[in-house]
Design a protein around this motif. Structure first.
Motif, short mmCIF file in Angstrom:
data_model
loop_
_atom_site.label_atom_id
_atom_site.label_comp_id
_atom_site.label_asym_id
_atom_site.label_seq_id
_atom_site.Cartn_x
_atom_site.Cartn_y
_atom_site.Cartn_z
N UNK A 84 6.18 -3.92 -7.28
CA UNK A 84 7.25 -2.73 -7.00
C UNK A 84 6.56 -1.55 -6.98
N UNK A 85 5.53 -1.38 -7.79
CA UNK A 85 4.65 -0.06 -7.80
C UNK A 85 3.91 -0.32 -6.85
N UNK A 86 3.07 -1.28 -6.24
CA UNK A 86 2.45 -1.10 -5.12
C UNK A 86 3.05 -0.47 -3.92
N UNK A 87 4.38 -0.89 -3.76
CA UNK A 87 4.99 -0.48 -2.86
C UNK A 87 5.11 1.10 -2.75
N UNK A 88 5.22 1.80 -3.98
CA UNK A 88 5.17 3.30 -3.83
C UNK A 88 3.73 3.91 -4.22
N UNK A 89 2.76 2.90 -4.31
CA UNK A 89 1.37 3.29 -4.47
C UNK A 89 1.46 4.00 -5.85
N UNK A 90 1.73 3.53 -6.95
CA UNK A 90 1.64 3.91 -8.20
C UNK A 90 1.24 2.83 -9.11
N UNK A 91 0.71 3.20 -10.28
CA UNK A 91 0.41 2.25 -11.64
C UNK A 91 1.28 1.55 -11.87
N UNK A 92 1.13 0.35 -12.33
CA UNK A 92 2.43 -0.37 -13.11
C UNK A 92 2.93 0.42 -14.13
N UNK A 93 2.08 1.20 -14.94
CA UNK A 93 2.55 1.97 -15.99
C UNK A 93 3.38 2.97 -15.70
#
Length: 289
Positions: free
Chosen positions: A30-39
């Motif tokens: 899900x984080x990859x979808x909006x290009x952010x870190x998992x944290x």
């Protein structure tokens, strides 16, 4: 810098968690979808982060939640969690940042269960008791003694809303006997509890000193369990509020909530019945005459 959790941030986080779970993907995906870190995704779910309108819409679409009505609810939650001005005017400024999540949850909860060990719970306090509780607290900037009192009493507005919550309290006898102010204040406070306990949706139980101590019913935590219906699709949500010497802690982990739910059940079973408790509080009020 830690981001203060607010009620609408928490609700939005729960909706994001729900979408991820229903889509069958991981937080990392899900984080990859909006290009952010998992944290960052974990912080969003916990109600400690912020997300742009574009990223929220992109995430919802990617996870299969394309309904415009649902997306509008998500955007409403995002708008609300960005509104800070309401906390800086009038008595609202008396609410410390760390308690604002609880205040928001109280306003929307359909059930509130509270255990108190030493002090009458805020939702049951009469005005004279609140004034005694805050006596001697210095004014801080524009925050006055009256602001603190007004903020505490305003929480009881939930009693008279259109669909008031079910409120259940288990009070240690020490709550009724620990003197705030003087005997007149304590008598008024006890009488106020009796009056409130006559409301059909408000139940008070007392755990008296004479009750036999059992290992399974002992607790040193004062805690509150709030149940809220999500305005989105996440359904019924639970939040725990725990206050101790180390400060305030919010609990929404399922295992931890189950432990507090069990503690509540045991304490409620060990306490006096509703009618017995009302009579007990009447007797305490009489003793303060």
């Amino acid at each position: 810098m830690a981001v203060t959790r607010t009620f609408h941030k928490w609700l939005l986080g729960k909706e994001i968690e729900y979408m991820i779970r229903r889509a069958g993907v991981t937080q990392m995906q899900a984080a990859n979808v909006i290009e952010v870190a998992q944290s960052k995704m974990a912080n969003l779910i916990a109600g400690r982060g912020a997300i742009s309108v574009g990223d929220l819409e992109r995430l919802a679409n990617a996870l299969g939640f394309t309904d415009s009505g649902y997306q509008e609810k998500l955007l409403d939650l995002r708008r609300d969690n960005s509104r800070r001005g309401c906390w800086s005017t009038g008595y609202m400024k008396a609410y410390a940042p760390e308690i604002r999540l609880r205040i928001g949850a109280e306003k929307s909860a359909d059930r509130i269960r509270s255990v108190e060990i030493e002090v009458v719970p805020g939702l049951l306090q009469c005005e004279s008791y609140v004034r005694a509780l805050y006596a001697g607290a210095p004014d801080v900037g524009a925050l006055t003694h009256d602001d603190r009192v007004d903020a505490r009493m305003a929480r009881q507005d939930i009693f008279d809303r259109e669909n008031p919550p079910v409120l259940q309290f288990v009070l240690s006898e020490s709550c009724l006997r620990r003197v705030m102010g003087d005997a007149a204040v304590m008598r008024e406070q006890s009488e106020y509890i009796v009056k409130l306990s006559e409301r059909p949706n408000l139940m008070v139980q007392v755990l008296p000193f004479r009750s036999a101590s059992r290992r399974r019913t002992l607790t040193w935590d004062r805690f509150t369990l709030l149940r809220v219906q999500s305005p989105g699709a996440a359904g019924q949500l639970e939040l725990g509020y725990v206050e101790g010497v180390t400060g305030i802690r919010y609990v929404d982990d399922k295992d931890a909530l189950s432990a507090y739910d069990l503690a509540w059940s045991r304490l409620s079973a060990a306490a006096l019945s509703f009618e017995e408790s009302r009579e007990f509080v009447r007797e305490v009020a009489h003793e303060f005459r």
